[in-house]
Design an enzyme around this catalytic site. Structure first.
Site, mmCIF file in Angstrom:
data_model
loop_
_atom_site.group_PDB
_atom_site.id
_atom_site.type_symbol
_atom_site.label_atom_id
_atom_site.label_comp_id
_atom_site.label_asym_id
_atom_site.label_seq_id
_atom_site.Cartn_x
_atom_site.Cartn_y
_atom_site.Cartn_z
ATOM 1 N N PHE A 138 0.869 -1.187 0.000
ATOM 2 C CA PHE A 138 0.000 0.000 0.000
ATOM 3 C C PHE A 138 0.896 1.224 0.000
ATOM 4 C CE2 PHE A 138 -2.420 3.529 1.560
ATOM 5 C CZ PHE A 138 -3.609 3.404 0.850
ATOM 6 N N ASP A 223 9.370 2.793 2.039
ATOM 7 C CA ASP A 223 8.199 3.602 2.347
ATOM 8 C C ASP A 223 7.915 3.438 3.836
ATOM 9 O OD1 ASP A 223 5.781 4.802 2.743
ATOM 10 O OD2 ASP A 223 4.790 3.917 0.997
ATOM 11 N N LYS A 252 2.230 10.695 7.428
ATOM 12 C CA LYS A 252 1.369 10.369 8.560
ATOM 13 C C LYS A 252 1.790 11.087 9.849
ATOM 14 C CE LYS A 252 -1.160 6.605 6.714
ATOM 15 N NZ LYS A 252 -0.746 5.575 5.774
HETATM 16 C C1 PLP Z 1 -0.902 5.733 4.301
HETATM 17 C C2 PLP Z 1 0.229 5.314 3.471
HETATM 18 C C3 PLP Z 1 0.554 5.986 2.274
HETATM 19 C C4 PLP Z 1 -0.308 7.087 1.706
HETATM 20 O O1 PLP Z 1 -0.400 8.195 2.526
HETATM 21 P P1 PLP Z 1 -1.553 9.297 2.259
HETATM 22 O O2 PLP Z 1 -1.196 10.417 3.169
HETATM 23 O O3 PLP Z 1 -2.866 8.656 2.603
HETATM 24 O O4 PLP Z 1 -1.484 9.653 0.819
HETATM 25 C C5 PLP Z 1 1.681 5.572 1.590
HETATM 26 N N1 PLP Z 1 2.452 4.570 2.034
HETATM 27 C C6 PLP Z 1 2.167 3.881 3.173
HETATM 28 C C7 PLP Z 1 3.069 2.788 3.621
HETATM 29 C C8 PLP Z 1 1.046 4.227 3.913
HETATM 30 O O5 PLP Z 1 0.735 3.532 5.018
#
Ligand code: PLP
Length: 415
Positions: A138, A223, A252
């Site tokens: 994700f 990520d 986040k």
């Molecule tokens: C939540 C998330 C994203 C996307 O972040 P948004 O602020 O919702 O665009 C990307 N990578 C990971 C691992 C995430 O958990």
């Protein structure tokens, strides 16, 4: 139902299916609904609320800066951005940082940097760069990113998708090695998959992947938008494997739960591909975001929240693992990042999350029939114990009522 729910349902797109509760106030690990009922937040806004709700130091950073200077765009220097980027670079050991807003934007920035690096530095022929990702990933919701998602619903109806991506099994370093070609530019990976089900790879996976990347001149991009900033008990989850990637995305928790703040950080050799005009964002790096982002990083260190996550996360996982109930298939996690996978034949995680809500515990189901726990890192032991006792009770209740028709909730409506 209260009026705000009616209005939201009438006028809002239905791209979410919120649980039946309207929150009006938050403080620390607690949230209150319209009726004044208190809940413990064990979900932490998908890990955006790591500092607890409305943390006084972060609220002060936000309001002080909002009174002083708001968005001026990156057409000019502002007096707050430099300190934020310097702090983020020194903490993560990266050379340079590029500020964006949402997590998806930071990931898009990473993909653009990797491709440009392929052509300018590695020498990949024009438009042939390949980026390898993992099954169950994700990385956000843009067209490019969902183009390499393995969740059919995320892609359905949104094609065509940009080419140049390949997906391999998560946790399998040899599968990654086998997918590499001379045009492979980067490997984009979550050190622990969050949305995918709190999937913890085998020990040493990331270290092996880092070795393979070095061997083939492939960039390792972690990520850490969800797993970073102390969530797993290290500043970055890749540090558990002693890995220093070529680039990292953060988001986040970086916004302190108050604002969308994200960063793409990288080694100089990677980031230097960006020249003025190549990439940008109107709000990225604005003074308010920079002030809050810096305060978030400082708070993480000053309040020793990384160590706290390691210590209390071990407690949370041990308490969850000690629940005896055949409904439970597995407990996974690291630090205050835990998933409780339920036997799909015996219980739906979404239904259990709804019962937990009634018991005063906010959680959310995610893929693999898993209930996710990512509470604010400021949570204490007795609060964890209280929440886990409610989990044990609800699972017991569920098992007792197993045969009766309980709530039939779709398991696939998530963040
Ligand atoms: C939540 C998330 C994203 C996307 O972040 P948004 O602020 O919702 O665009 C990307 N990578 C990971 C691992 C995430 O958990």
């Amino acid at each position: 139902m209260d009026r705000s729910v009616d209005l939201e349902t009438c006028f809002g797109a239905s791209n979410y299916a919120p649980m039946p509760v309207t929150i009006v106030r938050g403080k620390g690990v607690y949230l209150w609904d319209v009726n004044g009922r208190r809940y413990i937040d064990m979900m932490g806004a998908y890990s955006a609320a790591s500092f607890g709700h409305c943390h006084p130091r972060l609220v002060r950073a936000l309001t002080d800066q909002a009174r002083q200077l708001d968005t001026i765009s990156r057409a000019y220097f502002n007096d707050r951005l430099g300190a934020f980027l310097a702090r983020a670079c020194s903490l993560t050991g990266m050379d340079l940082a590029l500020p964006m807003n949402s997590g998806a934007e930071a990931v898009e920035t990473a993909l653009k940097a990797a491709r440009k690096w392929a052509y300018k530095v590695k020498g990949v022929p024009a438009d042939r760069a390949e980026i390898i990702v993992c099954d169950g990933n994700f990385h956000g919701r843009t067209i490019t990113i969902i183009g390499f998602s393995s969740v059919p619903q995320y892609r359905d109806g949104f094609g065509p998708f940009p080419p140049g991506f390949k997906s391999v099994a998560f946790g399998d370093a040899q599968a990654f090695r086998a997918a590499i070609t001379p045009n492979t530019t980067a490997f984009l990976v979550e050190p622990i998959q969050g949305e995918g089900g709190i999937n913890v790879p085998p020990a040493g996976y990331l270290a092996e992947v880092a070795r393979i990347c070095r061997e083939h001149n492939v960039l390792l991009i972690c990520d850490e938008i969800q797993s970073g900033l102390g969530r797993t008990g290290q500043l970055l989850a890749c540090h558990h494997d002693g890995v220093q990637p070529d680039a990292v995305t953060l988001g986040k928790a970086l916004g302190g739960g108050l604002l969308p703040v994200s960063l793409f950080l990288a080694r100089r050799e990677v980031m230097q591909v960006f020249q003025p005009g190549d990439h940008g964002s109107t709000f990225g790096g604005n003074p308010v975001a920079a002030a809050v982002g810096l305060a978030a990083l400082d708070t993480l260190i000053d309040e020793k929240l990384i160590e706290r996550s390691a210590r209390l996360g071990a407690h949370l996982c041990a308490r969850l693992a000690a629940i005896e109930n055949p409904i439970i298939r597995e407990v996974r996690g690291r630090g205050l990042f835990a998933g409780l996978e339920l036997e799909p034949d015996l219980a739906s995680a979404a239904a259990v999350a709804t019962l937990l809500l009634r018991a005063g515990v906010l959680t959310k189901d995610t893929h693999r029939n898993t209930i996710r726990f990512a509470p604010p890192l400021i949570i204490d032991e007795s609060q964890i114990d209280w929440a886990v006792e409610r989990v044990a009770e609800v699972l017991d209740e569920f098992r007792r009522r197993e045969s009766s028709t309980l709530v039939d909730v779709k398991t696939d409506t998530l963040g």
